[in-house]
Design an enzyme around this catalytic site. Structure first.
Site, PDB file in Angstrom:
ATOM      1  N   GLY A 200       6.166   7.501  -7.248  1.00 33.93           N
ATOM      2  CA  GLY A 200       6.373   6.137  -6.748  1.00 33.93           C
ATOM      3  C   GLY A 200       7.137   5.268  -7.743  1.00 33.93           C
TER       4      GLY A 200
ATOM      5  N   ASP B  30      -2.516  15.092  -2.963  1.00 34.03           N
ATOM      6  CA  ASP B  30      -2.838  14.079  -1.957  1.00 34.03           C
ATOM      7  C   ASP B  30      -4.220  13.510  -2.304  1.00 34.03           C
ATOM      8  OD1 ASP B  30      -3.674  12.674   0.256  1.00 34.03           O
ATOM      9  OD2 ASP B  30      -3.013  14.165   1.713  1.00 34.03           O
TER      10      ASP B  30
ATOM     11  N   ALA C  97      -0.931   4.843  -3.642  1.00 31.00           N
ATOM     12  CA  ALA C  97      -1.497   3.901  -2.663  1.00 31.00           C
ATOM     13  C   ALA C  97      -0.648   3.900  -1.404  1.00 31.00           C
ATOM     14  CB  ALA C  97      -1.521   2.486  -3.253  1.00 31.00           C
ATOM     15  N   TYR C  98      -1.263   3.466  -0.330  1.00 29.48           N
ATOM     16  CA  TYR C  98      -0.516   3.123   0.889  1.00 29.48           C
ATOM     17  C   TYR C  98      -0.035   1.700   0.651  1.00 29.48           C
ATOM     18  CZ  TYR C  98       0.597   2.216   5.771  1.00 29.48           C
ATOM     19  OH  TYR C  98       1.249   1.909   6.947  1.00 29.48           O
ATOM     20  N   THR C  99       1.278   1.503   0.469  1.00 31.82           N
ATOM     21  CA  THR C  99       1.781   0.210  -0.007  1.00 31.82           C
ATOM     22  C   THR C  99       2.578  -0.582   1.036  1.00 31.82           C
ATOM     23  OG1 THR C  99       3.706   1.342  -0.927  1.00 31.82           O
ATOM     24  CG2 THR C  99       1.881   0.904  -2.437  1.00 31.82           C
TER      25      THR C  99
ATOM     26  N   TYR D  82      -3.805  -4.257   4.259  1.00 33.29           N
ATOM     27  CA  TYR D  82      -3.457  -3.666   2.952  1.00 33.29           C
ATOM     28  C   TYR D  82      -4.328  -4.268   1.858  1.00 33.29           C
ATOM     29  CZ  TYR D  82      -0.891  -3.361  -1.493  1.00 33.29           C
ATOM     30  OH  TYR D  82      -0.559  -3.192  -2.818  1.00 33.29           O
TER      31      TYR D  82
ATOM     32  N   TRP E 135       4.068  -8.463  -7.081  1.00 34.40           N
ATOM     33  CA  TRP E 135       5.497  -8.601  -6.770  1.00 34.40           C
ATOM     34  C   TRP E 135       6.352  -7.640  -7.625  1.00 34.40           C
ATOM     35  CZ3 TRP E 135       7.456 -14.220  -5.533  1.00 34.40           C
ATOM     36  CH2 TRP E 135       6.584 -14.823  -4.632  1.00 34.40           C
TER      37      TRP E 135
HETATM   38  N1  LIG Z   1       4.928  -3.078  -5.067  1.00 37.22           N
HETATM   39  C1  LIG Z   1       4.260  -4.194  -5.330  1.00 37.22           C
HETATM   40  O1  LIG Z   1       4.789  -5.297  -5.190  1.00 37.22           O
HETATM   41  C2  LIG Z   1       2.832  -4.137  -5.811  1.00 37.22           C
HETATM   42  C3  LIG Z   1       2.188  -5.321  -6.132  1.00 37.22           C
HETATM   43  C4  LIG Z   1       0.873  -5.263  -6.611  1.00 37.22           C
HETATM   44  C5  LIG Z   1       0.231  -4.048  -6.745  1.00 37.22           C
HETATM   45  N2  LIG Z   1       0.871  -2.916  -6.396  1.00 37.22           N
HETATM   46  C6  LIG Z   1       0.164  -1.634  -6.557  1.00 37.22           C
HETATM   47  O2  LIG Z   1       0.847  -0.891  -7.552  1.00 37.22           O
HETATM   48  C7  LIG Z   1       0.713   0.503  -7.288  1.00 37.22           C
HETATM   49  C8  LIG Z   1       2.082   1.159  -7.330  1.00 37.22           C
HETATM   50  O3  LIG Z   1       2.867   0.582  -6.318  1.00 37.22           O
HETATM   51  P1  LIG Z   1       4.406   0.927  -6.128  1.00 37.22           P
HETATM   52  O4  LIG Z   1       5.085  -0.355  -5.868  1.00 37.22           O
HETATM   53  O5  LIG Z   1       4.876   1.827  -7.233  1.00 37.22           O
HETATM   54  O6  LIG Z   1       4.328   1.709  -4.751  1.00 37.22           O
HETATM   55  P2  LIG Z   1       5.070   3.007  -4.224  1.00 37.22           P
HETATM   56  O7  LIG Z   1       6.435   3.104  -4.784  1.00 37.22           O
HETATM   57  O8  LIG Z   1       4.873   2.996  -2.745  1.00 37.22           O
HETATM   58  O9  LIG Z   1       4.205   4.152  -4.880  1.00 37.22           O
HETATM   59  C9  LIG Z   1       3.000   4.597  -4.341  1.00 37.22           C
HETATM   60  C10 LIG Z   1       3.035   6.096  -4.363  1.00 37.22           C
HETATM   61  O10 LIG Z   1       1.803   6.572  -3.809  1.00 37.22           O
HETATM   62  C11 LIG Z   1       2.121   7.718  -3.079  1.00 37.22           C
HETATM   63  N3  LIG Z   1       1.099   8.029  -2.094  1.00 37.22           N
HETATM   64  C12 LIG Z   1       0.914   7.480  -0.849  1.00 37.22           C
HETATM   65  N4  LIG Z   1      -0.110   8.089  -0.240  1.00 37.22           N
HETATM   66  C13 LIG Z   1      -0.580   9.021  -1.101  1.00 37.22           C
HETATM   67  C14 LIG Z   1      -1.607   9.984  -1.034  1.00 37.22           C
HETATM   68  N5  LIG Z   1      -2.376  10.091   0.060  1.00 37.22           N
HETATM   69  N6  LIG Z   1      -1.809  10.792  -2.092  1.00 37.22           N
HETATM   70  C15 LIG Z   1      -1.042  10.685  -3.200  1.00 37.22           C
HETATM   71  N7  LIG Z   1      -0.031   9.811  -3.323  1.00 37.22           N
HETATM   72  C16 LIG Z   1       0.193   8.990  -2.268  1.00 37.22           C
HETATM   73  C17 LIG Z   1       3.445   7.417  -2.418  1.00 37.22           C
HETATM   74  O11 LIG Z   1       4.082   8.611  -2.050  1.00 37.22           O
HETATM   75  P3  LIG Z   1       5.035   8.646  -0.734  1.00 37.22           P
HETATM   76  O12 LIG Z   1       6.094   7.607  -0.996  1.00 37.22           O
HETATM   77  O13 LIG Z   1       5.515  10.030  -0.716  1.00 37.22           O
HETATM   78  O14 LIG Z   1       4.150   8.265   0.406  1.00 37.22           O
HETATM   79  C18 LIG Z   1       4.174   6.695  -3.531  1.00 37.22           C
HETATM   80  O15 LIG Z   1       4.920   7.589  -4.310  1.00 37.22           O
HETATM   81  C19 LIG Z   1      -0.017   0.600  -5.955  1.00 37.22           C
HETATM   82  O16 LIG Z   1      -1.375   0.846  -6.189  1.00 37.22           O
HETATM   83  C20 LIG Z   1       0.160  -0.758  -5.324  1.00 37.22           C
HETATM   84  O17 LIG Z   1      -0.899  -1.076  -4.448  1.00 37.22           O
HETATM   85  C21 LIG Z   1       2.156  -2.921  -5.948  1.00 37.22           C
END
Ligand SMILES: NC(=O)c1ccc[n+]([C@@H]2O[C@H](COP(=O)([O-])OP(=O)(O)OC[C@H]3O[C@@H](n4cnc5c(N)ncnc54)[C@H](OP(=O)(O)O)[C@@H]3O)[C@@H](O)[C@H]2O)c1
Length: 278
Positions: free
Chosen positions: A10, A35, A59-61, A124, A149
């Site tokens: 991710g 997974d 995470a499911y994002t 979410y 963000w």
């Molecule tokens: N982005 C934001 O603005 C933000 C803000 C606050 C907090 N966060 C948190 O920060 C963390 C990282 O976020 P990110 O922005 O890097 O999100 P991301 O790019 O969507 O990364 C999340 C990763 O989790 C993987 N994933 C989804 N379902 C899974 C499963 N069942 N088993 C294993 N892996 C799985 C996804 O793989 P696939 O793509 O192959 O599904 C993806 O590679 C998350 O916990 C998110 O809630 C994000």
């Protein structure tokens, strides 16, 4: 120190693998390799790696998608997090769990501190809060890191969307009534590294410092990218009509991070400038 990272493919996971890999022995697994909804697989992978710290980014994002895929959001963000917590406990590892500013409802209007009561608005956000509860229920040696963000080099994000839109449209409409702290994943990695060196548990907030609206963020993106052909117009959240409700205000206080580590997170504008120039 041995570190294992979930969601290693991710946006944040990819940067953590690279940045922490400069100092620590780091391994990780993406969604196909591990997974997190499959307890036996998670337990097997983590027991083979035997890390000192598990950083759970998977995470499911999809914030809007979660409104129609409730079950999936809870499956990954609650059950998946429970599985990772149990597997970390089995090998005696500390768990760093990445959570979100969206656990707050936005009524406060001044930076949220760690013990402010959560009030998640959308699915979410609710599923991420349940993930926090699972960590607290099954582990003592954990650190829940709430951030916000995010944008980085390895995923779709707001900065990329604005740059892409600016190439195809001359007028961008961006919401001006949601306030938060844009955070560069590389800066978050830096902050996480500082926390790895400290023996603390509980909840901590960690974002780039300062705050703005999405509209102000969009203006800054175009300004620092030297794009002048596109105009940005402010609109309200109700005009945008997104499926998921979002907090109008979700700025997180970094005061605890500063107190514990002695470091300050740099302003979001500085992170953005570096992101755009690298
Ligand atoms: N982005 C934001 O603005 C933000 C803000 C606050 C907090 N966060 C948190 O920060 C963390 C990282 O976020 P990110 O922005 O890097 O999100 P991301 O790019 O969507 O990364 C999340 C990763 O989790 C993987 N994933 C989804 N379902 C899974 C499963 N069942 N088993 C294993 N892996 C799985 C996804 O793989 P696939 O793509 O192959 O599904 C993806 O590679 C998350 O916990 C998110 O809630 C994000």
């Amino acid at each position: 120190m041995k570190i294992f990272i979930t969601g290693a493919g991710g946006m944040l996971g990819t940067d953590l693998m690279r940045e922490l890999g400069k100092t620590y022995e780091v391994s990780g697994a993406n969604a196909i390799e591990c997974d997190v909804t499959d307890y036996y697989r998670v337990s097997e992978v983590i027991s083979v790696q035997k890390p000192d710290v598990v950083i759970h980014t998977a995470a499911y994002t999809d914030v809007d998608g979660a409104e129609t895929h409730h079950e999936r959001a809870f499956k990954v963000n609650q059950e998946g997090t429970r599985n990772v917590a149990l597997a970390a406990r089995e090998v005696g590892a500390k768990m760093f769990h990445i959570s979100t500013d969206y656990v707050f409802g936005g009524a406060k209007k001044m930076p949220y501190v760690e013990d402010d009561p959560p009030n998640p608005l959308g699915i979410y956000a609710k599923s991420k809060l349940q993930g926090e509860f699972e960590v607290q229920k099954h582990l003592q040696n954990y650190l829940i890191i709430r951030t916000a963000w995010l944008y980085g080099k390895h995923g779709d994000n707001f900065v990329r969307s604005i740059l892409r839109l600016a190439q195809t449209t001359d007028t961008l409409r961006v919401v001006n009534d949601q306030i938060g702290s844009p955070t560069y994943t590389k800066d978050l990695c830096w902050g996480i590294e500082k926390l790895l060196e400290k023996d603390i548990t509980g909840i901590i907030h960690l974002t780039n410092s300062g705050s703005c609206s999405w509209y102000e963020f969009a203006l800054a993106i175009l300004k620092y990218a030297n794009i002048s052909n596109a105009q940005v117009l402010p609109i309200s959240t109700t005009q945008l009509r997104r499926p998921a409700p979002r907090p109008y205000y979700s700025v997180l206080s970094n005061a605890k991070f500063k107190m514990i580590t002695g470091y300050e997170m740099r302003p979001w504008e500085a992170g953005l400038k570096e992101y755009l120039s690298s």
